[in-house]
Design an enzyme around this catalytic site. Structure first.
Site, PDB file in Angstrom:
ATOM      1  CE  LYS A  22      -2.779   5.394  -3.181  1.00 42.01           C
ATOM      2  NZ  LYS A  22      -3.028   5.210  -1.737  1.00 42.01           N
ATOM      3  CG  ASN A  23       1.297   4.422  -1.517  1.00 42.96           C
ATOM      4  OD1 ASN A  23       0.128   4.773  -1.380  1.00 42.96           O
ATOM      5  ND2 ASN A  23       1.629   3.214  -1.940  1.00 42.96           N
ATOM      6  CB  CYS A 117      -9.466  -1.442   4.203  1.00 41.44           C
ATOM      7  SG  CYS A 117      -8.374  -2.728   3.655  1.00 41.44           S
ATOM      8  NE  ARG A 122      -4.686  -1.431   5.082  1.00 41.27           N
ATOM      9  CZ  ARG A 122      -4.527  -0.567   4.064  1.00 41.27           C
ATOM     10  NH1 ARG A 122      -5.561  -0.235   3.308  1.00 41.27           N
ATOM     11  NH2 ARG A 122      -3.355  -0.048   3.811  1.00 41.27           N
ATOM     12  CG  ASP A 307       0.305  -0.946  -2.841  1.00 41.38           C
ATOM     13  OD1 ASP A 307      -0.547  -1.578  -2.216  1.00 41.38           O
ATOM     14  OD2 ASP A 307       0.706   0.187  -2.497  1.00 41.38           O
ATOM     15  NE  ARG A 399      -9.016   5.509  -1.807  1.00 40.28           N
ATOM     16  CZ  ARG A 399      -8.737   4.609  -0.875  1.00 40.28           C
ATOM     17  NH1 ARG A 399      -9.442   3.515  -0.767  1.00 40.28           N
ATOM     18  NH2 ARG A 399      -7.735   4.818  -0.034  1.00 40.28           N
TER      19      ARG A 399
HETATM   20  C1  UD1 Z   1       0.883  -1.467   3.349  1.00 41.83           C
HETATM   21  C2  UD1 Z   1       2.137  -1.758   2.557  1.00 41.83           C
HETATM   22  C3  UD1 Z   1       2.396  -0.578   1.671  1.00 41.83           C
HETATM   23  C4  UD1 Z   1       1.159  -0.335   0.794  1.00 41.83           C
HETATM   24  C5  UD1 Z   1      -0.090  -0.174   1.658  1.00 41.83           C
HETATM   25  C6  UD1 Z   1      -1.362  -0.074   0.827  1.00 41.83           C
HETATM   26  C7  UD1 Z   1       4.181  -2.903   3.269  1.00 41.83           C
HETATM   27  C8  UD1 Z   1       5.176  -3.107   4.346  1.00 41.83           C
HETATM   28  N1  UD1 Z   1       3.211  -2.001   3.501  1.00 41.83           N
HETATM   29  O1  UD1 Z   1       1.127  -0.265   4.073  1.00 41.83           O
HETATM   30  O2  UD1 Z   1       3.537  -0.810   0.866  1.00 41.83           O
HETATM   31  O3  UD1 Z   1       1.317   0.795  -0.002  1.00 41.83           O
HETATM   32  O4  UD1 Z   1      -0.213  -1.317   2.493  1.00 41.83           O
HETATM   33  O5  UD1 Z   1      -1.572  -1.174   0.078  1.00 41.83           O
HETATM   34  O6  UD1 Z   1       4.278  -3.521   2.237  1.00 41.83           O
HETATM   35  N2  UD1 Z   1       0.473  -4.082  11.031  1.00 41.83           N
HETATM   36  C9  UD1 Z   1       0.041  -4.425  12.289  1.00 41.83           C
HETATM   37  N3  UD1 Z   1      -0.220  -3.396  13.158  1.00 41.83           N
HETATM   38  C10 UD1 Z   1      -0.067  -2.080  12.822  1.00 41.83           C
HETATM   39  C11 UD1 Z   1       0.359  -1.754  11.521  1.00 41.83           C
HETATM   40  C12 UD1 Z   1       0.619  -2.783  10.640  1.00 41.83           C
HETATM   41  O7  UD1 Z   1      -0.103  -5.595  12.621  1.00 41.83           O
HETATM   42  O8  UD1 Z   1      -0.301  -1.212  13.662  1.00 41.83           O
HETATM   43  C13 UD1 Z   1       0.765  -5.164  10.047  1.00 41.83           C
HETATM   44  C14 UD1 Z   1      -0.256  -5.154   8.928  1.00 41.83           C
HETATM   45  O9  UD1 Z   1      -1.385  -5.936   9.233  1.00 41.83           O
HETATM   46  C15 UD1 Z   1       0.554  -5.719   7.767  1.00 41.83           C
HETATM   47  C16 UD1 Z   1       1.970  -5.218   8.048  1.00 41.83           C
HETATM   48  O10 UD1 Z   1       2.002  -4.895   9.425  1.00 41.83           O
HETATM   49  O11 UD1 Z   1       0.548  -7.122   7.824  1.00 41.83           O
HETATM   50  C17 UD1 Z   1       2.390  -4.023   7.222  1.00 41.83           C
HETATM   51  O12 UD1 Z   1       1.449  -2.998   7.433  1.00 41.83           O
HETATM   52  P1  UD1 Z   1       1.706  -1.474   7.067  1.00 41.83           P
HETATM   53  O13 UD1 Z   1       2.947  -1.330   6.290  1.00 41.83           O
HETATM   54  O14 UD1 Z   1       1.519  -0.642   8.269  1.00 41.83           O
HETATM   55  O15 UD1 Z   1       0.483  -1.192   6.180  1.00 41.83           O
HETATM   56  P2  UD1 Z   1       0.277   0.086   5.378  1.00 41.83           P
HETATM   57  O16 UD1 Z   1       0.900   1.270   5.976  1.00 41.83           O
HETATM   58  O17 UD1 Z   1      -1.180   0.082   5.090  1.00 41.83           O
END
Ligand code: UD1
Length: 420
Positions: A22-23, A117, A122, A307, A399
């Site tokens: 999915k990811n 979320c 997020r 995850d 999902r």
């Molecule tokens: C994250 C997980 C991903 C997982 C997904 C859903 C990691 C690195 N990422 O991805 O493996 O599949 O959740 O569960 O393990 N952040 C900021 N600002 C931003 C973007 C991110 O501060 O603009 C921070 C987030 O709060 C978090 C970290 O960076 O603490 C990692 O976030 P990110 O990898 O972007 O989140 P997802 O893409 O949702």
């Protein structure tokens, strides 16, 4: 609304094939917007509700989509309207992945701010900052972000923290920027590796794939007519491995990339579970009464994935000894804890660390899903519990897991989908 009824304590035995990731498929679908060849085909596609959501978003913007079991074909030649509405972005944050490709292709985009979320905020500030450095201007109004650029220019971008989403979005814009972009602290997750490999198949020039430093030489256009096979879902595989460890039995998973599961396998072996691997399959044998507690913390790839944090708590609730689990990616990602405790788990929280008491007596109860991976943890705990459990709001699990009840039934679980 659908719910699951589960009668616990059946051992798991048999073979399962893991679906496409999915990811991985969500950013791949977004990246197909960049393909000048009108039709892009993807195979090994999990037709999950999240996949359908991003396809619906493309259709709303003008694309036409064909889908069948494990296969999709997307014609983006009629995509003319770079607008991602609230309804589709709020249902699934990964819709935000279309931002980078839309800006690269149209020089503009309007997209709903994804907001938070179920487990808390997020943020998207890294996405915005990275794209601004490439020459994108943003304005905000009525919950929407409008982006425009007079021309993307390569830049040096250093993320304060590794972000899967921000790396994906910035890479998908930088591939068509003028000149060189360097991304420091980039994501090395297998799903981002596949995204970069796909972009390179289309003619992009990305190096450093799989490391935390990506270098991108911008090109003027991207095209391929090659079908792309989505990588196997390491999180689905990890979930079934943890389920087999917790419930007990012997299960073989095929269509996996063993390398992507290294940390999960290492941690499971530390509990005393027996695991054998070969090139594309993994076999697990477990007697939960002989397993021991193992501490862990989540981190970016190749660390233990956030995850699988929730599922690991269910396992730690039934093994010998107490353990600690620290969540380093999303500090508030613990909505499953009160529900697991309703089944008899004994989990307490102190900031982003959970303390889990092992050998808890789990008994069936009515519980509620709160997000995709939390739902998987509840299913695992219910499969370990004595008697009947009912899990509500299982649209969350749909999902991220394709027909999970069919797969679990196939290996001996007593799980039935019902409607209220
Ligand atoms: C994250 C997980 C991903 C997982 C997904 C859903 C990691 C690195 N990422 O991805 O493996 O599949 O959740 O569960 O393990 N952040 C900021 N600002 C931003 C973007 C991110 O501060 O603009 C921070 C987030 O709060 C978090 C970290 O960076 O603490 C990692 O976030 P990110 O990898 O972007 O989140 P997802 O893409 O949702």
């Amino acid at each position: 609304m659908d719910y699951f009824e589960i009668i616990g304590q059946n051992h798991l035995q048999g073979e399962l094939e893991i679906n496409g990731s999915k990811n991985a498929v969500l950013p791949l679908i977004a990246a197909s917007i960049l393909n000048e060849n009108s039709v892009q085909k993807f195979t090994n596609v999990p037709l999950l509700s999240d996949t359908l959501t991003i396809l619906k978003l493309l259709e709303e913007m003008g694309s036409s989509v064909k889908k069948s079991e494990n296969f999709i074909s997307i014609d983006n030649s009629t995509l003319k309207n770079p607008f991602a509405p609230y309804d589709l972005v709020k249902t699934m944050r990964a819709s935000f992945y279309v931002l980078g490709p839309l800006i690269a292709k149209f020089g503009k985009a309007r997209i709903s701010d994804p907001g938070g979320c179920s487990w808390g905020p997020r943020p998207i500030d890294f996405h915005i900052k990275g794209l601004e450095l490439l020459g994108v201007d943003f304005t905000r109004d009525h919950g929407y972000l409008s982006a425009c650029t007079k021309g993307l220019k390569g830049s040096n971008i250093s993320f304060p923290k590794i972000s899967v989403g921000a790396t994906g979005n910035v890479v998908m814009a930088a591939v068509l920027a003028k000149g060189k972009t360097k991304i420091f602290n980039a994501s090395s997750e297998p799903e981002i590796q596949q995204l970069c490999n796909y972009l390179n198949i289309m003619g992009a020039q990305i190096s450093g794939i799989g490391s935390n430093e990506l270098v991108i030489e911008g090109v003027s256009s991207l095209t391929t007519n090659k079908p792309i096979e989505v990588i196997p879902d390491r999180i689905e595989a990890g979930t079934f491995l943890i389920a087999a460890a917790a419930v007990g039995g012997e299960v073989q998973l095929s269509n996996v990339v063993v390398d992507h599961l290294s940390m999960i396998i290492q941690k499971l072996r530390e509990t005393n579970v027996q695991i054998e691997t070969n090139s594309s399959s993994v076999r697990i044998k477990s007697n939960p009464s002989t397993l021991k507690a193992v501490d862990l913390e989540t981190s970016e790839y190749p660390g233990f994935p956030t995850d699988l944090q929730a599922q690991w708590m269910s396992l730690m609730s039934v093994v010998n000894g107490d353990s600690k689990l620290k969540e380093n990616i999303y500090f508030d990602r613990f909505t499953h804890v009160p529900e697991l405790n309703r089944l008899g788990c004994n989990i307490s929280l102190n900031k982003n660390t959970a303390k889990i008491k092992g050998q808890s007596y789990l008994s069936g109860a009515q519980i509620m899903s709160t997000d995709i991976r939390a739902s998987a943890a509840l299913i695992i705990a219910a499969l370990c519990a004595e008697g009947l459990s009912r899990i509500d709001r299982i649209y969350h699990i749909d999902r991220g897991y394709y027909k999970i009840e069919d797969k679990l039934s196939k290996i001996g679980a007593n799980i039935v989908r019902k409607k209220t």
